[in-house]
Design a protein around this motif. Sequence first.
Motif, mmCIF file in Angstrom:
data_model
loop_
_atom_site.group_PDB
_atom_site.id
_atom_site.type_symbol
_atom_site.label_atom_id
_atom_site.label_comp_id
_atom_site.label_asym_id
_atom_site.label_seq_id
_atom_site.Cartn_x
_atom_site.Cartn_y
_atom_site.Cartn_z
ATOM 1 N N SER A 138 0.719 -1.168 0.104
ATOM 2 C CA SER A 138 0.143 -0.014 -0.079
ATOM 3 C C SER A 138 0.884 1.288 -0.062
ATOM 4 C CB SER A 138 -1.012 0.102 1.313
ATOM 5 O OG SER A 138 0.036 -0.053 2.354
ATOM 6 N N GLY A 139 0.156 2.166 -0.328
ATOM 7 C CA GLY A 139 0.934 3.629 -0.263
ATOM 8 C C GLY A 139 1.892 3.863 -1.298
ATOM 9 N N ALA A 140 3.022 4.420 -1.040
ATOM 10 C CA ALA A 140 4.124 4.666 -2.183
ATOM 11 C C ALA A 140 5.367 4.032 -1.903
ATOM 12 C CB ALA A 140 4.104 6.251 -2.440
ATOM 13 N N ALA A 141 5.375 3.081 -0.748
ATOM 14 C CA ALA A 141 6.547 2.619 -0.422
ATOM 15 C C ALA A 141 7.222 1.688 -1.395
ATOM 16 C CB ALA A 141 6.316 1.345 0.699
ATOM 17 N N VAL A 142 6.585 1.178 -2.244
ATOM 18 C CA VAL A 142 7.150 0.515 -3.439
ATOM 19 C C VAL A 142 6.379 0.987 -4.812
ATOM 20 C CG1 VAL A 142 7.556 -1.779 -4.535
ATOM 21 C CG2 VAL A 142 7.653 -1.337 -2.220
ATOM 22 N N LEU A 143 7.013 1.417 -5.774
ATOM 23 C CA LEU A 143 6.417 1.811 -7.102
ATOM 24 C C LEU A 143 6.532 0.831 -7.897
ATOM 25 C CD1 LEU A 143 8.068 5.396 -7.509
ATOM 26 C CD2 LEU A 143 6.200 4.972 -6.776
ATOM 27 N N GLN A 144 5.096 0.736 -8.554
ATOM 28 C CA GLN A 144 5.046 -0.379 -9.763
ATOM 29 C C GLN A 144 6.098 -0.069 -10.702
ATOM 30 O OE1 GLN A 144 0.887 -0.541 -10.661
ATOM 31 N NE2 GLN A 144 0.267 -1.141 -8.681
ATOM 32 N N LEU A 145 6.439 -1.130 -11.432
ATOM 33 C CA LEU A 145 7.318 -1.017 -12.358
ATOM 34 C C LEU A 145 6.786 -0.025 -13.377
ATOM 35 C CD1 LEU A 145 9.753 -1.645 -14.133
ATOM 36 C CD2 LEU A 145 8.643 -3.794 -14.942
ATOM 37 N N GLU A 146 5.399 -0.194 -13.818
ATOM 38 C CA GLU A 146 4.967 0.618 -14.931
ATOM 39 C C GLU A 146 4.847 2.183 -14.562
ATOM 40 O OE1 GLU A 146 3.587 -1.674 -13.633
ATOM 41 O OE2 GLU A 146 3.184 -3.385 -15.226
ATOM 42 N N LEU A 147 4.644 2.507 -13.084
ATOM 43 C CA LEU A 147 4.820 3.670 -12.568
ATOM 44 C C LEU A 147 6.263 4.192 -12.890
ATOM 45 C CD1 LEU A 147 3.478 6.277 -11.470
ATOM 46 C CD2 LEU A 147 3.526 5.253 -9.280
ATOM 47 N N THR A 148 7.168 3.417 -12.196
ATOM 48 C CA THR A 148 8.439 3.899 -12.345
ATOM 49 C C THR A 148 9.002 4.228 -13.597
ATOM 50 O OG1 THR A 148 8.984 2.580 -10.327
ATOM 51 C CG2 THR A 148 10.926 3.131 -11.750
ATOM 52 N N GLU A 149 8.677 3.453 -14.761
ATOM 53 C CA GLU A 149 8.917 3.615 -16.071
ATOM 54 C C GLU A 149 8.224 4.915 -16.454
ATOM 55 O OE1 GLU A 149 7.634 0.185 -18.180
ATOM 56 O OE2 GLU A 149 9.541 -0.739 -17.637
#
Length: 207
Positions: free
Chosen positions: A12-23
């Motif tokens: 949850s939250g922004a602790a781990v960004l999804q790969l798509e979002l990171t790209e």
Amino acid sequence: MEPRSRDKRKPSGAAVLQLELTEAIVDIALDELAAKGFGRFSMEAVAKRAGVGKSALYRRWPSKSALAVAAVSQLSVPLAEAPDTGSLRGDLQAMVASVLSWLNDPRFGRILPDMVAEALRSEELADALTTNLGDPRRERGEALIDRAVSRGELPQDVDRELMLDLLAAPIFWRLTVRRRPVGQDFLDSHVDLLIRALGVPQQTPPR
């Protein structure tokens, strides 16, 4: 007792960004760098365009320099790949074509000169660019040299640093400093010059 099922919920939250979002964030960062330059580049602007909180960016990249270098490296390092063509000349031709593709990227062609200028004023940025961009690209050039040495096309004591500089510097100078086009004729002449400078024996074409 049945084993408890694994918790398959996404973080949850922004602790781990999804790969798509990171790209997406990296892509936005490159757009911002190309449009505004490093001096006006900001985490706030990237976060706003990405539709995320600024804290989400800082969890992944501790500073704007870290985000800028990561974005530039992600774009640039893969473009340094050159296939094993089976010969030094072929490898050089593939490598200089790769360098041209790198420097001709519409965003990177604007970002690189600006980042180089900023690095002259910031030792931290200069070190980050060397570690994350310069060194990985040169490692790929080292692989080209290793192949040529193993094939007996280059001596063991070839000046690797000079050779790697000569691979890219004339193309960068012509495109960025002189602002002149680089076509296939220039690349062919460049490879011929490299071959002669390295003292590689020239094969006499069959009659």
